[in-house]
Design a protein around this motif. Structure first.
Motif, mmCIF file in Angstrom:
data_model
loop_
_atom_site.group_PDB
_atom_site.id
_atom_site.type_symbol
_atom_site.label_atom_id
_atom_site.label_comp_id
_atom_site.label_asym_id
_atom_site.label_seq_id
_atom_site.Cartn_x
_atom_site.Cartn_y
_atom_site.Cartn_z
ATOM 1 N N GLY A 1 62.954 76.285 29.937
ATOM 2 C CA GLY A 1 62.527 77.768 30.118
ATOM 3 C C GLY A 1 63.112 78.278 28.704
ATOM 4 O O GLY A 1 64.175 77.927 28.136
ATOM 5 N N SER A 2 62.530 79.355 28.404
ATOM 6 C CA SER A 2 62.632 80.052 27.020
ATOM 7 C C SER A 2 63.883 80.895 27.308
ATOM 8 O O SER A 2 64.536 81.667 25.998
ATOM 9 C CB SER A 2 61.481 80.775 26.351
ATOM 10 O OG SER A 2 61.032 81.929 27.268
ATOM 11 N N SER A 3 64.045 81.401 28.473
ATOM 12 C CA SER A 3 65.104 82.361 28.683
ATOM 13 C C SER A 3 65.670 81.875 30.104
ATOM 14 O O SER A 3 65.162 81.284 30.741
ATOM 15 C CB SER A 3 65.043 83.564 28.745
ATOM 16 O OG SER A 3 63.892 83.927 29.752
ATOM 17 N N ARG A 4 66.909 82.424 30.498
ATOM 18 C CA ARG A 4 67.174 82.207 31.980
ATOM 19 C C ARG A 4 66.361 82.922 32.950
ATOM 20 O O ARG A 4 66.137 82.405 34.001
ATOM 21 C CB ARG A 4 68.826 82.564 32.094
ATOM 22 C CG ARG A 4 70.018 81.931 31.269
ATOM 23 C CD ARG A 4 71.245 82.622 31.405
ATOM 24 N NE ARG A 4 72.172 81.596 30.740
ATOM 25 C CZ ARG A 4 72.401 81.714 29.506
ATOM 26 N NH1 ARG A 4 71.844 82.772 28.503
ATOM 27 N NH2 ARG A 4 73.450 80.929 28.829
ATOM 28 N N ALA A 5 65.699 83.936 32.578
ATOM 29 C CA ALA A 5 64.885 84.754 33.505
ATOM 30 C C ALA A 5 63.757 83.859 33.676
ATOM 31 O O ALA A 5 63.158 83.551 34.885
ATOM 32 C CB ALA A 5 64.599 86.064 32.828
ATOM 33 N N GLU A 6 63.273 83.129 32.682
ATOM 34 C CA GLU A 6 61.728 82.434 32.768
ATOM 35 C C GLU A 6 62.201 80.982 33.523
ATOM 36 O O GLU A 6 61.472 80.607 34.366
ATOM 37 C CB GLU A 6 61.548 82.009 31.340
ATOM 38 C CG GLU A 6 60.076 81.180 31.630
ATOM 39 C CD GLU A 6 59.501 80.908 30.113
ATOM 40 O OE1 GLU A 6 58.603 81.720 29.717
ATOM 41 O OE2 GLU A 6 59.865 79.874 29.899
ATOM 42 N N SER A 7 63.463 80.502 33.207
ATOM 43 C CA SER A 7 63.899 79.337 33.870
ATOM 44 C C SER A 7 64.090 79.517 35.632
ATOM 45 O O SER A 7 63.626 78.680 36.310
ATOM 46 C CB SER A 7 65.219 78.826 33.576
ATOM 47 O OG SER A 7 65.269 78.719 32.244
ATOM 48 N N GLN B 1 62.223 81.501 37.083
ATOM 49 C CA GLN B 1 60.897 81.624 37.607
ATOM 50 C C GLN B 1 60.318 80.234 37.886
ATOM 51 O O GLN B 1 59.743 79.857 38.773
ATOM 52 C CB GLN B 1 59.957 82.433 36.909
ATOM 53 C CG GLN B 1 58.550 82.690 37.089
ATOM 54 C CD GLN B 1 57.695 83.497 36.293
ATOM 55 O OE1 GLN B 1 57.490 83.004 35.097
ATOM 56 N NE2 GLN B 1 57.355 84.694 36.710
ATOM 57 N N ILE B 2 60.457 79.361 36.848
ATOM 58 C CA ILE B 2 60.129 78.044 36.819
ATOM 59 C C ILE B 2 60.746 77.186 37.987
ATOM 60 O O ILE B 2 60.114 76.456 38.753
ATOM 61 C CB ILE B 2 60.369 77.258 35.485
ATOM 62 C CG1 ILE B 2 59.614 77.885 34.240
ATOM 63 C CG2 ILE B 2 60.397 75.743 35.552
ATOM 64 C CD1 ILE B 2 60.029 77.333 33.036
ATOM 65 N N ILE B 3 61.991 77.529 38.228
ATOM 66 C CA ILE B 3 62.705 76.819 39.526
ATOM 67 C C ILE B 3 62.138 77.181 40.778
ATOM 68 O O ILE B 3 61.853 76.713 41.619
ATOM 69 C CB ILE B 3 64.128 76.943 39.429
ATOM 70 C CG1 ILE B 3 64.801 76.459 38.357
ATOM 71 C CG2 ILE B 3 65.029 76.727 40.660
ATOM 72 C CD1 ILE B 3 66.126 76.931 37.960
ATOM 73 N N SER C 1 58.885 73.783 40.116
ATOM 74 C CA SER C 1 58.638 72.905 39.166
ATOM 75 C C SER C 1 59.905 72.086 38.551
ATOM 76 O O SER C 1 59.607 71.390 37.682
ATOM 77 C CB SER C 1 58.249 73.772 37.846
ATOM 78 O OG SER C 1 57.394 74.647 38.093
ATOM 79 N N ILE C 2 61.017 72.047 39.240
ATOM 80 C CA ILE C 2 62.225 71.289 38.766
ATOM 81 C C ILE C 2 62.715 70.483 39.929
ATOM 82 O O ILE C 2 62.794 70.735 41.135
ATOM 83 C CB ILE C 2 63.236 72.447 38.399
ATOM 84 C CG1 ILE C 2 62.898 73.372 37.227
ATOM 85 C CG2 ILE C 2 64.646 71.591 38.045
ATOM 86 C CD1 ILE C 2 62.477 72.533 35.872
ATOM 87 N N SER D 1 53.766 69.870 36.593
ATOM 88 C CA SER D 1 54.171 70.972 35.581
ATOM 89 C C SER D 1 54.269 70.816 34.283
ATOM 90 O O SER D 1 54.664 71.599 33.609
ATOM 91 C CB SER D 1 55.566 71.792 36.288
ATOM 92 O OG SER D 1 55.388 72.212 37.530
ATOM 93 N N ARG D 2 54.207 69.429 33.886
ATOM 94 C CA ARG D 2 54.541 68.976 32.475
ATOM 95 C C ARG D 2 53.261 69.306 31.662
ATOM 96 O O ARG D 2 53.597 69.506 30.217
ATOM 97 C CB ARG D 2 54.589 67.532 32.642
ATOM 98 C CG ARG D 2 56.107 67.037 33.181
ATOM 99 C CD ARG D 2 56.304 65.817 33.318
ATOM 100 N NE ARG D 2 57.560 65.367 33.857
ATOM 101 C CZ ARG D 2 58.176 64.119 34.077
ATOM 102 N NH1 ARG D 2 57.495 62.983 33.482
ATOM 103 N NH2 ARG D 2 59.143 63.906 34.649
ATOM 104 N N GLU D 3 52.363 69.892 32.126
ATOM 105 C CA GLU D 3 51.364 70.405 31.251
ATOM 106 C C GLU D 3 51.134 71.828 30.944
ATOM 107 O O GLU D 3 50.521 72.256 30.136
ATOM 108 C CB GLU D 3 49.991 69.709 31.714
ATOM 109 C CG GLU D 3 49.578 68.582 31.984
ATOM 110 C CD GLU D 3 49.967 68.012 30.409
ATOM 111 O OE1 GLU D 3 49.293 68.116 29.496
ATOM 112 O OE2 GLU D 3 50.561 66.790 30.385
#
Length: 208
Positions: A110-116, A118-120, A124-125, A151-153
């Motif tokens: 993730g490009s930031s902790r906030a985006e990370s 969201q990904i979680i 996606s993790i 999610s790798r794409e």
């Protein structure tokens, strides 16, 4: 749960340093700190002397904002750190660094902790092969974190991982960029963490 909806760049300006809340923007000339290094608001350019309490409060707010936590969450982590053996301040930083959202960010997924976060939340993790969608999950040394196959794409994950690879990864994690997989090798030593953080001020604040 309440959310902060105002400009994140104002938080960096309020603390007077980069908190890296906006991903790639923080590494460019467009960063608000580069343009206006004074606090936001009409009185931002007026310099005033802070009391001891004010200095402690500002440091606590800065650390909270770096890791994207609300006051209640931060206090809970502090209580856990205070009950552990060792130095409370070091325990606090190690617990914050061991959060899954922070590890995902450091590994470049993730490009930031906030985006990370969201990904979680979007499932996606994987941690040790099992799906984990709780950003506050505490990762332990030896755990393997990877991006789910489906999610790798995602372009945002690919772009973020490439940028993180170009900057380099912390010594306490190991990342296989091609496999989109990493290992949390060990808890970071205090010397490995930013010197701009003064966790002892937080301990003094909460010890009153």
């Amino acid at each position: 749960m309440a959310r902060y909806l105002d400009s994140k760049c104002k938080l960096c300006r309020r603390e007077g340093e980069k908190l890296f809340l906006k991903g790639e923007k923080c590494f460019t000339d467009k960063c608000a700190i580069e343009r206006r290094s004074y606090p936001p608001g009409q009185h931002g350019q007026k310099k005033g002397r802070l009391s001891d309490y004010g200095v402690q409060l500002r440091e606590k707010q800065k650390i909270r904002r770096i890791y994207g936590l609300f006051e209640k969450q931060f206090r809970i982590i502090y209580r856990h750190a205070d009950r552990q053996r060792g130095v409370t301040g070091d325990n606090l930083l190690q617990m914050l660094e061991s959060r899954l959202d922070n590890i995902v960010y450091l590994m470049g997924f993730g490009s930031s902790r906030a985006e990370s976060r969201q990904i979680i939340r979007h499932n996606s993790i994987l941690v040790n092969g099992k799906r984990v969608n709780i950003p506050s999950y505490i990762v332990t040394p030896g755990d393997t974190i990877e991006v789910d196959q489906k999610s790798r794409e995602q372009l945002r994950i690919k772009s973020s991982l490439q940028s993180a690879d170009n900057r380099g990864f912390p010594s306490w994690i190991e990342v296989d960029v091609k496999a989109m997989k990493g290992t949390y090798k060990n808890k970071p030593d205090r010397a490995d963490l930013p010197a701009t953080i003064n966790e002892s001020l937080v301990v003094e604040l909460y010890s009153k």
